[in-house]
Design an enzyme around this catalytic site. Structure first.
Site, mmCIF file in Angstrom:
data_model
loop_
_atom_site.group_PDB
_atom_site.id
_atom_site.type_symbol
_atom_site.label_atom_id
_atom_site.label_comp_id
_atom_site.label_asym_id
_atom_site.label_seq_id
_atom_site.Cartn_x
_atom_site.Cartn_y
_atom_site.Cartn_z
ATOM 1 C CG ASP A 31 -1.972 1.027 1.259
ATOM 2 O OD1 ASP A 31 -2.405 1.442 0.170
ATOM 3 O OD2 ASP A 31 -2.406 1.412 2.359
ATOM 4 C CG HIS A 32 -0.376 4.869 0.371
ATOM 5 N ND1 HIS A 32 -0.798 5.931 -0.388
ATOM 6 C CD2 HIS A 32 -1.469 4.444 1.047
ATOM 7 C CE1 HIS A 32 -2.082 6.154 -0.173
ATOM 8 N NE2 HIS A 32 -2.514 5.259 0.683
ATOM 9 C CG HIS A 38 -4.891 8.103 3.826
ATOM 10 N ND1 HIS A 38 -4.464 8.915 2.804
ATOM 11 C CD2 HIS A 38 -5.095 6.883 3.286
ATOM 12 C CE1 HIS A 38 -4.402 8.204 1.679
ATOM 13 N NE2 HIS A 38 -4.773 6.972 1.952
ATOM 14 C CG HIS A 43 -6.506 4.728 -1.042
ATOM 15 N ND1 HIS A 43 -5.172 4.614 -0.699
ATOM 16 C CD2 HIS A 43 -6.679 3.886 -2.081
ATOM 17 C CE1 HIS A 43 -4.573 3.747 -1.507
ATOM 18 N NE2 HIS A 43 -5.473 3.300 -2.360
ATOM 19 C CB SER A 46 -10.944 4.020 8.818
ATOM 20 O OG SER A 46 -10.324 2.778 8.611
ATOM 21 C CG ASN A 82 -7.157 0.601 0.358
ATOM 22 O OD1 ASN A 82 -7.628 -0.247 -0.399
ATOM 23 N ND2 ASN A 82 -5.962 1.122 0.182
#
Length: 283
Positions: free
Chosen positions: A81-82, A179, A207, A210, A229
């Protein structure tokens, strides 16, 4: 055994469901996420960021996740990831990762193409899918905050040109998510998702999920998102369970006991996410 995201995400795109991609921090995260995938019969992507990799090394995480995949009855992907540069992506491929992301979203459009295309070219030669990012997903994974007046949303026409010129196999897009921890209720710009999905024929990635309300995620999947994600909420869930056990048992010195409670919290939330993604029974 580990598989790639190639067919997994094509199936998700074709059948309008999402595949959960969950960031793993240690052995307990891997076991807890796999337990949720097994219970729901869902395909699953486990991924590590460069920051997490620094804590142990690519080989450690490959060893843990490949061991889990060998036991699993569901498809498991190990994803970078990233990825923060060509060298990191090459190291991940060499180690055994079955999918990588190269993140050039923090540089201008032409530079992003120049960063992404070489990784995609190697990935194509090795049969390893390569995710890229275009647009801005805010928060701690970025090199810096948005510049005032900068458009955080991915432009559909630029997305088409970017995919054609780089050869990436999936694309993370900027649609209003960030994020880390949200302060306020996030909002997914669904018209941007629809417009990009109508332009390009590769899976799209969300992305910074959450904290995004389930109904917004479900709508984004209907509109064209195939990979979703999750990271921050898994850390919060594990810590919640671990600390709750220790608060009730302050004299405990066996790390397995609070870890078990932390794992149970992760499994619970991952199952809920898989149900919302529509991936249950898709393994």
């Amino acid at each position: 055994m580990l598989v790639t995201t190639m067919e997994m995400l094509k199936e998700a795109r074709k059948n309008h469901y999402g595949v959960g991609a969950f960031n793993v921090e240690n052995l307990e995260f891997v076991m807890a996420i796999l337990a949720a995938a097994e219970e729901t019969k869902s395909p699953v992507i486990m991924q590590t960021t460069p920051g997490t990799i620094k804590s142990a090394g690519l080989d450690y995480f490959y060893g843990i996740v490949s061991a889990a995949a060998a036991r699993a009855s569901v498809p498991v992907v190990l994803h970078l990831d990233h990825g923060d540069g060509f060298d990191r992506c090459m190291q991940a491929m060499k180690t055994g990762y079955t999918s990588v992301m190269i993140d050039g979203s923090h540089v201008p459009f032409e530079e992003n193409i120049a960063v992404t295309a070489p990784v995609a070219r190697v990935g194509r030669a090795l049969g390893i899918p390569v995710e890229a990012e275009l647009g801005k997903v805010g928060g701690k994974e970025d090199d810096g905050p948005l510049v005032e007046g900068e458009n955080p949303y991915t432009d559909p026409d630029e997305a088409l040109e970017f995919v054609e010129r780089t050869g990436c196999t999936s694309l993370a897009i900027g649609v209003g998510t960030a994020h880390g921890i949200y302060h306020g209720t996030p909002h997914v710009q669904q018209d941007v998702v629809r417009a990009i999905a109508a332009k390009i024929d590769i899976p799209l990635v969300l992305h910074g999920t959450s904290g995004v309300p389930d109904e917004q995620v479900a709508e984004a999947i209907k509109n064209g998102i195939s990979k979703v994600n999750y990271a921050t909420e898994l850390r919060q869930a594990y810590t919640k369970g671990f600390m709750a056990y220790m608060a009730e048992n302050p004299d405990n010195f066996d790390p397995k006991k609070p870890a078990k409670q932390g794992m149970a919290e992760i499994t619970k939330i991952v199952k809920t996410r898989m149900e919302n993604l529509g991936s249950v029974g898709r393994a």
